[in-house]
Write an enzyme that holds these catalytic residues in place. Structure first.
Site, short mmCIF file in Angstrom:
data_model
loop_
_atom_site.label_atom_id
_atom_site.label_comp_id
_atom_site.label_asym_id
_atom_site.label_seq_id
_atom_site.Cartn_x
_atom_site.Cartn_y
_atom_site.Cartn_z
CB ALA A 4 127.27 119.92 81.50
N GLY A 6 131.82 121.79 80.11
CA GLY A 6 132.04 120.72 81.24
C GLY A 6 133.32 120.07 80.67
CD GLU A 39 132.90 124.21 83.41
OE1 GLU A 39 132.17 123.44 83.04
OE2 GLU A 39 132.75 125.19 83.99
CD GLU A 97 130.02 126.53 79.86
OE1 GLU A 97 130.59 127.45 79.16
OE2 GLU A 97 130.52 125.63 80.25
#
Ligand code: HXC
Length: 255
Positions: A63, A106, A109, A129
């Site tokens: 992300a 992300g 993911e 993260e």
């Protein structure tokens, strides 16, 4: 600049993430554009498979940290930050993640929201993260644990270490690993095969496999059996079985 490049070849649609200066970091624009581009195609009977890919260097390095860095808890909660990714996960067309380079945070993911992950040997997976003072927020703690088990998920999520493509394949995250230069061809062949089958059966198959990760065995077996029964209401079932007995290739219509 378009952050997503869409191409269609036959019944296969490829969405290529395109934020080259930030290793395809996933910001809200990427999420919105990806879901907006693929949602109408999800309803198109002439589309049978999606491929999600990035660049040679990165599928997606996570992300977008710059977008998130200054946000408060109240802003995150008010926006329900990342909830829009559910729109991607909910697409019913089979999705193949074609991964080269970094698939972190992300990015990992996003790959796990796809139905298959095909990786080049350069692929690197991880949920780092924890190093940023947070935890995975787009399904990492749930989907990774479902796919690779608690032991490996805890290892990756608590230490923040990465794993290479071979380890990812050994632990069940990745479906196949091939040399980088063969990845595009391997993905094209897999996508074309999936897209050539009966649309109703393909969608039923992926929904049934998804159930295995979501419900208990008894419920899952009942869902599978009832779905199997229901497919006998389709023309593709009679065509597929008749074609086998006639020793010819089936002509599926999606009906
Ligand atoms: C924003 C990013 C980014 C990211 C890389 N960049 N990853 N920008 N968000 N996730 C930017 C860098 O700032 C840099 O910009 C450019 O991309 C190139 O990256 P470098 O670091 O210079 O490249 P390299 O040295 O090769 O290292 C590659 C890397 C590293 C190992 C992948 O970039 C990295 O560690 N990135 C962050 C990985 C990560 O923590 N991902 C998880 C994010 S959090 P400039 O302008 O300097 O050239 C997440 C979920 C959060 O995904 C869920 C909780 C809310």
């Amino acid at each position: 600049m378009d952050v997503i490049k869409i191409e269609q070849h036959g019944r296969v649609v490829t969405a290529r993430l395109h934020r080259p200066t930030v290793l395809n970091a996933l910001n809200s624009e990427v999420m919105t554009e990806l879901v907006a581009a693929l949602s109408p195609l999800d309803l198109d009977p002439d589309v049978g498979c999606f491929v999600i890919t990035g660049s040679e260097r990165a599928f997606a390095a996570g992300a977008d940290i710059k977008e998130m860095a200054a946000k408060s808890f109240a802003e995150m909660a008010e926006e329900d930050f990342f909830a829009g990714w559910e729109g991607f996960a909910a697409l019913r067309t089979p999705k193949i993640a074609a991964v080269r380079g970094y698939a972190l945070g992300g990015g990992c993911e996003l790959a796990m929201m796809c139905d298959l992950i095909l990786a080049g040997e350069s692929a690197v997976f991880g949920q780092p993260e924890i190093k940023l003072g947070v935890i995975p927020g787009i399904g990492g703690t749930q989907r990774l644990t479902g796919l690779v088990g608690k032991a490996k998920a805890m290892d990756l999520i608590l230490t923040g270490r990465t794993m290479d493509a071979r380890e990812a394949e050994r632990c069940g995250l990745v479906s196949r690993v091939v040399p980088d230069e063969r990845l595009a061809q391997e993905v094209a062949e897999a996508a074309a095969a999936i897209a050539s089958y009966g649309r109703t059966a393909v969608r039923a198959a992926r929904e049934a496999v998804e159930r295995a990760l979501e419900v208990g065995l008894r419920e899952g077996l009942l869902f599978e059996r009832r779905t199997f029964h229901a497919l006998f209401a389709t023309e593709d079932q009679s065509e597929g079985m008749r074609a086998f007995l006639d020793k010819r290739a089936p002509r599926f219509t999606g009906h």
